[in-house]
Design a protein around this motif. Structure first.
Motif, mmCIF file in Angstrom:
data_model
loop_
_atom_site.group_PDB
_atom_site.id
_atom_site.type_symbol
_atom_site.label_atom_id
_atom_site.label_comp_id
_atom_site.label_asym_id
_atom_site.label_seq_id
_atom_site.Cartn_x
_atom_site.Cartn_y
_atom_site.Cartn_z
ATOM 1 N N GLN A 95 2.673 6.908 8.536
ATOM 2 C CA GLN A 95 3.313 5.606 8.356
ATOM 3 C C GLN A 95 4.700 5.786 7.754
ATOM 4 O O GLN A 95 5.663 5.131 8.146
ATOM 5 C CB GLN A 95 2.481 4.726 7.421
ATOM 6 N N ALA A 111 -6.063 3.710 9.006
ATOM 7 C CA ALA A 111 -5.711 3.564 7.597
ATOM 8 C C ALA A 111 -6.942 3.184 6.774
ATOM 9 O O ALA A 111 -7.107 3.615 5.653
ATOM 10 C CB ALA A 111 -4.637 2.505 7.436
ATOM 11 N N ASN A 112 -7.820 2.394 7.359
ATOM 12 C CA ASN A 112 -9.061 2.071 6.661
ATOM 13 C C ASN A 112 -10.177 2.920 7.263
ATOM 14 O O ASN A 112 -9.938 3.774 8.103
ATOM 15 C CB ASN A 112 -9.347 0.574 6.752
ATOM 16 N N ARG A 158 -1.790 -12.867 5.687
ATOM 17 C CA ARG A 158 -1.331 -11.542 5.235
ATOM 18 C C ARG A 158 0.147 -11.575 4.876
ATOM 19 O O ARG A 158 0.589 -10.917 3.941
ATOM 20 C CB ARG A 158 -1.555 -10.503 6.323
ATOM 21 N N LYS A 166 0.853 -1.185 0.000
ATOM 22 C CA LYS A 166 0.000 0.000 0.000
ATOM 23 C C LYS A 166 0.895 1.242 0.000
ATOM 24 O O LYS A 166 1.998 1.209 0.540
ATOM 25 C CB LYS A 166 -0.880 0.033 1.246
ATOM 26 N N GLU A 167 0.375 2.290 -0.591
ATOM 27 C CA GLU A 167 1.098 3.558 -0.486
ATOM 28 C C GLU A 167 0.954 4.069 0.942
ATOM 29 O O GLU A 167 -0.169 4.210 1.437
ATOM 30 C CB GLU A 167 0.491 4.566 -1.468
ATOM 31 N N LEU A 168 2.066 4.325 1.604
ATOM 32 C CA LEU A 168 1.987 4.673 3.025
ATOM 33 C C LEU A 168 1.469 6.097 3.227
ATOM 34 O O LEU A 168 1.744 6.988 2.424
ATOM 35 C CB LEU A 168 3.370 4.529 3.673
ATOM 36 N N THR A 169 0.730 6.274 4.316
ATOM 37 C CA THR A 169 0.310 7.628 4.687
ATOM 38 C C THR A 169 1.526 8.373 5.239
ATOM 39 O O THR A 169 2.564 7.755 5.513
ATOM 40 C CB THR A 169 -0.757 7.575 5.787
ATOM 41 N N ILE A 218 -3.691 2.758 17.263
ATOM 42 C CA ILE A 218 -4.878 1.940 17.480
ATOM 43 C C ILE A 218 -4.991 0.861 16.406
ATOM 44 O O ILE A 218 -4.361 0.947 15.348
ATOM 45 C CB ILE A 218 -6.173 2.789 17.465
ATOM 46 N N THR A 219 -5.814 -0.133 16.681
ATOM 47 C CA THR A 219 -6.052 -1.207 15.718
ATOM 48 C C THR A 219 -6.544 -0.591 14.414
ATOM 49 O O THR A 219 -7.410 0.279 14.429
ATOM 50 C CB THR A 219 -7.134 -2.173 16.248
ATOM 51 N N GLY A 220 -5.961 -1.036 13.318
ATOM 52 C CA GLY A 220 -6.396 -0.516 12.028
ATOM 53 C C GLY A 220 -5.660 0.741 11.606
ATOM 54 O O GLY A 220 -5.964 1.343 10.577
ATOM 55 N N SER A 221 -4.666 1.157 12.402
ATOM 56 C CA SER A 221 -3.946 2.381 12.038
ATOM 57 C C SER A 221 -2.808 2.078 11.072
ATOM 58 O O SER A 221 -2.087 2.969 10.650
ATOM 59 C CB SER A 221 -3.427 3.080 13.299
ATOM 60 N N GLY A 222 -2.610 0.815 10.729
ATOM 61 C CA GLY A 222 -1.627 0.486 9.704
ATOM 62 C C GLY A 222 -0.276 0.047 10.224
ATOM 63 O O GLY A 222 0.739 0.162 9.527
ATOM 64 N N LYS A 223 -0.229 -0.516 11.430
ATOM 65 C CA LYS A 223 1.039 -1.013 11.975
ATOM 66 C C LYS A 223 1.549 -2.201 11.152
ATOM 67 O O LYS A 223 2.715 -2.240 10.770
ATOM 68 C CB LYS A 223 0.860 -1.452 13.441
ATOM 69 N N THR A 224 0.649 -3.146 10.890
ATOM 70 C CA THR A 224 1.075 -4.349 10.177
ATOM 71 C C THR A 224 1.598 -4.004 8.783
ATOM 72 O O THR A 224 2.562 -4.603 8.307
ATOM 73 C CB THR A 224 -0.090 -5.359 10.095
ATOM 74 N N GLU A 225 0.974 -3.039 8.150
ATOM 75 C CA GLU A 225 1.459 -2.621 6.826
ATOM 76 C C GLU A 225 2.905 -2.115 6.923
ATOM 77 O O GLU A 225 3.732 -2.415 6.067
ATOM 78 C CB GLU A 225 0.539 -1.544 6.248
HETATM 79 P P1 ADP Z 1 -2.944 -2.494 12.417
HETATM 80 O O1 ADP Z 1 -1.858 -3.505 12.275
HETATM 81 O O2 ADP Z 1 -2.477 -1.223 13.084
HETATM 82 O O3 ADP Z 1 -4.187 -3.026 13.033
HETATM 83 P P2 ADP Z 1 -3.189 -2.772 9.545
HETATM 84 O O4 ADP Z 1 -1.836 -2.618 9.018
HETATM 85 O O5 ADP Z 1 -3.749 -4.130 9.679
HETATM 86 O O6 ADP Z 1 -3.343 -2.012 10.954
HETATM 87 O O7 ADP Z 1 -4.166 -1.893 8.653
HETATM 88 C C1 ADP Z 1 -5.573 -1.959 8.726
HETATM 89 C C2 ADP Z 1 -6.137 -2.067 7.306
HETATM 90 O O8 ADP Z 1 -5.792 -0.904 6.552
HETATM 91 C C3 ADP Z 1 -5.597 -3.248 6.536
HETATM 92 O O9 ADP Z 1 -6.624 -3.757 5.746
HETATM 93 C C4 ADP Z 1 -4.516 -2.641 5.662
HETATM 94 O O10 ADP Z 1 -4.346 -3.368 4.465
HETATM 95 C C5 ADP Z 1 -5.052 -1.255 5.388
HETATM 96 N N1 ADP Z 1 -3.967 -0.281 5.217
HETATM 97 C C6 ADP Z 1 -2.890 -0.103 6.004
HETATM 98 N N2 ADP Z 1 -2.124 0.911 5.542
HETATM 99 C C7 ADP Z 1 -2.710 1.378 4.441
HETATM 100 C C8 ADP Z 1 -2.400 2.425 3.502
HETATM 101 N N3 ADP Z 1 -1.308 3.175 3.654
HETATM 102 N N4 ADP Z 1 -3.259 2.601 2.487
HETATM 103 C C9 ADP Z 1 -4.374 1.849 2.354
HETATM 104 N N5 ADP Z 1 -4.723 0.859 3.188
HETATM 105 C C10 ADP Z 1 -3.915 0.617 4.221
#
Ligand code: ADP
Ligand code: ZN
Ligand code: ZN
Length: 744
Positions: free
Chosen positions: A212, A393-394, A275, A206-209, A236-243
């Motif tokens: 990120q 992120a979502n 993933r 994904k293109e990082l914010t 927080i959950t969904g903030s894009g840590k895993t990405e």
């Molecule tokens: P976390 O690990 O903090 O819970 P994730 O990395 O799982 O967050 O991200 C939550 C969702 O947002 C995932 O579906 C992921 O693919 C998506 N996502 C993360 N970063 C981006 C980004 N920069 N652009 C678009 N989608 C993203």
């Protein structure tokens, strides 16, 4: 040549080296870390051990090494780590070395695992499309048959017993399908590939914010310059840590290096692993967790060792996996208590991770939505780089959290465990065909069985702990030692039949839900329902796929899966978490409540109801606001005032044994010994019985020490407990735990 060998034993007295002669024919194979077989003690007994050092002189060596095991998991680095761990966690070097060996440590295991195993694998026998037609024409009607066929579409060639567990059908169903010619069962050599037949779509970066990106770029520098750094990603959950993890790992693999990713055991779900598979493909991924068989784990070890670059995803002990060229260590949900071991060696994987990252000149990355108070303290004091992700992120919405004061329920005459407000919300959710999760931290039915005439409480005969009633088996059960006994018809003390069951557990909650909502379907998840391999997965999949209305569970429901259809989470009582006699109880309460709340409303804003008798407690108020920073500030002020971690460490020396006199003597001896060496800054309390002073017929006493852990303190404590007098009293086992998960 001579070798210094540590015998593979957990006897405290054997935690020292013995010299052996290295026969000439073994000289070329032997190295530090070699696993060897040696004659030990009197007679012809052969023991296994590990080479700690090689040297050209020895005054003591009289016997020869017999054999060297060809496995080369260990090396000088690992041996040194084991030595450090033994000193820091007060255990034998061999206890630590064992964590670093492939599974199966006895001679027999080594031979067994070399054999080729065979097994039954299941394939579709007809094109899936044709089967779909047959289903449409109602030629195949059984719901179970359809389930198996649909499952096989994506998992063709699955191991037969795995298929049975994952689709929750019996072996006879599979046989019928075979007889009808829909599937075929083939005997093959087990490759034990956990990803076999998985159809994973490749997933692109994904293109990082901006947020990120600045985190990513900074840690990437550490990868590129090959320098150690310690980092906390707080988001927080969904903030894009895993990405971010995924993109950092890509940098590491591009440099031909390996990555270790630790996640709490319970969140090591297929979805999570998928993933990584989707991004990197199965050739680069190895998964390690406690549910793997020895053979499966051995295969993963082999794969890790033979690859130049691997991504290892695993629970706590995966930190010791034999990766080549370590390039990053990532610890997700770093606040999770499973990273600290409760059994010997009582290590903390975060400490080991830091040591390994330092020695391998690579970054350590910790991630959490609710970081450990100690980690955040280090980050605020610039000992760890802090990156905050403030946006999602979502498009997930934050849940709407309400607190219900259960004292008012009593006033209005509602005796149910479920407040009127929560009842109303559940009703509405059922009506909208949305799903609900109810969280309760206690399993069983009733947690307290008392005689109303004389006050007698039913306790375990082996432990000083009250028994829990389990309705499904109609027995009283001890959650500490597993002891079971039949239900009481009359009081053993006064013969009265006025036996009352107090307290509540998940079984009782499920029953109450059935009474209040007779039409709702429910499923329960706690230790009692998930003991089988993969059953955790089966329950969660069932809940998700079969749209069961209400999931009732303990801690286990908190992590892992994403349930898009869950729009309500009810916490039956937050107080069970709060009342723990533990300096971390507020922190654990806050973390759990935030995590539970995160289960509600993945796509649309969900509701969370927290029931409590302590609505004014700051952990409850802050979790209602979902405000970690607020909580952190209150908590850290309190810890400072009371001198609790991170301002000091808490060291507990435990004494366990069947002889109370001996425990009393030894604990006082240790106390005096440490006390006499004590410096101004070490606070030591006299030995006392532990809060649960008997488990499994063993008495438990302890000494508590409060101080900042240092090399000097380690020496003082190690000297305090390795005294000869203590060895002689071998009925008493001494263990030391630093900042333990539980104070009981
Ligand atoms: P976390 O690990 O903090 O819970 P994730 O990395 O799982 O967050 O991200 C939550 C969702 O947002 C995932 O579906 C992921 O693919 C998506 N996502 C993360 N970063 C981006 C980004 N920069 N652009 C678009 N989608 C993203
Ligand atoms: Zn009685
Ligand atoms: Zn017991």
């Amino acid at each position: 040549m001579f070798a210094e060998v540590i015998i593979n034993s957990n006897a405290r007295a054997l935690n020292k080296t013995f010299d052996y002669i290295v026969p000439v024919n073994l000289e070329k194979d032997i190295k530090i870390g070699s696993r060897v077989f040696v004659p030990f003690g009197n007679g012809s007994k052969i023991d296994d051990g590990f080479v700690i050092n090689l040297k050209s002189n020895s005054e003591f060596a009289k016997k020869e090494i017999k054999k060297i095991e060809p496995d080369d998991s260990l090396n000088e680095f690992k041996i040194n780590l084991a030595k450090l761990m033994a000193r820091k966690y007060f255990c034998n070097i061999s206890d630590c070395i064992k964590l670093m060996l492939p599974p199966g440590t006895s001679n027999k295991d080594i031979i067994n695992r070399m054999k080729d195993k065979k097994g039954n694998f299941v394939y579709l026998n007809i094109e899936y499309k044709e089967l779909q037609e047959l289903i449409k024409l109602k030629k195949i009607k059984s719901e179970k048959h359809i389930r198996v066929i649909n499952f096989l579409e994506n998992n063709n060639g699955i191991y037969k017993s795995d298929l049975e567990v994952l689709t929750d059908v019996s072996s006879s169903i599979i046989k019928t399908l075979e007889k009808n010619g829909y599937i075929k069962i083939v005997e093959e050599k087990i490759e034990r590939n956990p990803f076999i037949g998985k159809n994973i779509k490749r997933d692109d970066e994904k293109e990082l914010t901006d947020e990120q990106k600045s985190c990513f770029e900074s840690i990437k520098t550490s990868i590129q310059t090959e320098s150690f750094s310690s980092n906390l990603i707080y988001g927080i959950t969904g903030s894009g840590k895993t990405e971010i993890y995924l993109q950092l790992i890509k940098e590491v693999l591009d440099k031909d290096k390996s990555a270790i990713v630790l996640v709490p055991e319970i969140s090591l779900t297929p979805q999570m692993v998928d993933r990584f598979l989707a991004r990197f493909g199965e050739e680069n991924i190895a998964v390690l967790h406690s549910k793997l068989s020895n053979g499966e784990r051995y295969d993963e070890w082999k794969k890790i060792k033979s690859n130049r670059k691997t991504v290892v995803i695993g629970a706590r002990s995966a930190i010791f996996s034999p990766v080549n060229n370590l390039g990053i260590i990532i610890i997700d949900e770093e606040h999770d208590s499973s990273y600290k071991s409760d059994t010997t060696p009582r290590y903390n994987a975060k400490d080991i991770g830091k040591y390994m990252a330092e020695k391998n000149n690579c970054p350590l990355v910790l991630g959490s939505a609710t970081p450990d108070i100690g980690t955040m303290y280090l980050a605020k004091n610039k000992k760890i780089n802090l990156y905050s992700l403030t946006k999602r992120a979502n498009n997930m919405k934050l849940p709407n959290v309400q607190v219900v004061d259960m004292r008012n329920e009593l006033v209005i005459g509602n005796k149910s465990m479920i407040s009127l407000k929560l009842q109303d919300k559940i009703q509405k959710n059922l009506h909208k065909q949305k799903q609900t999760i109810l969280f309760l931290n206690r399993r069983g039915y009733s947690t307290f069985i008392m005689c109303r005439e004389c006050g007698f409480v039913a306790k375990c005969k082996n432990c000083n702990i009250s028994l829990t009633y389990h309705r499904n088996i109609n027995k009283l059960k001890c959650h500490y030692c597993g002891f079971e006994t039949s239900v009481l018809k009359e009081c053993p003390e006064c013969k009265s039949n006025k036996i009352k069951y107090f307290g509540t557990g998940t079984q009782k909650l499920e029953e109450e839900v059935h009474k209040l909502f007779p039409k709702a379907s429910t499923i329960r998840m706690d230790i009692d329902t998930v003991s089988k391999k993969n059953s955790h997965e089966v329950i969660l999949n069932k809940f998700k796929n079969e749209k069961i209305d209400i999931l009732i569970g303990t801690q286990m429901v908190v992590k892992g899966h994403h349930f898009p259809n869950v729009t309500l989470v009810g916490v039956i009582t937050a107080d069970g978490l709060l009342n723990l006699e533990d300096y971390r109880s507020a922190e654990k309460t806050f973390q759990t409540l935030v995590q539970v709340a995160g289960r509600s409303g993945r796509e649309e804003a969900g509701d969370v109801i927290i029931q409590t008798y302590n609505p004014d407690h700051y952990a409850i108020i802050d979790s209602k606001k979902q405000d970690y920073d607020l909580f952190y500030n209150e908590e850290i002020a309190l810890r400072k005032m009371l001198n609790y971690p991170p301002f000091c460490d808490i060291i507990i020396i435990n004494f366990m044994g069947t002889n109370l006199n001996e425990i009393n003597n030894i604990s006082n001896l240790v106390y005096k010994k440490i006390y006499s060496n004590k410096q101004n800054k070490l606070i030591i309390f006299k030995p006392v019985p532990s809060p649960i002073d008997r488990i499994n017929n063993k008495y438990r006493w302890r000494i508590i020490i409060k101080c900042k852990l240092s090399s000097k303190i380690l020496d003082i404590i190690n000297n305090g407990i390795t005294d000869d007098i203590i060895y002689k009293n071998n009925n008493t086992r001494i263990t030391v735990d630093i900042n333990p998960n539980s104070m009981s």
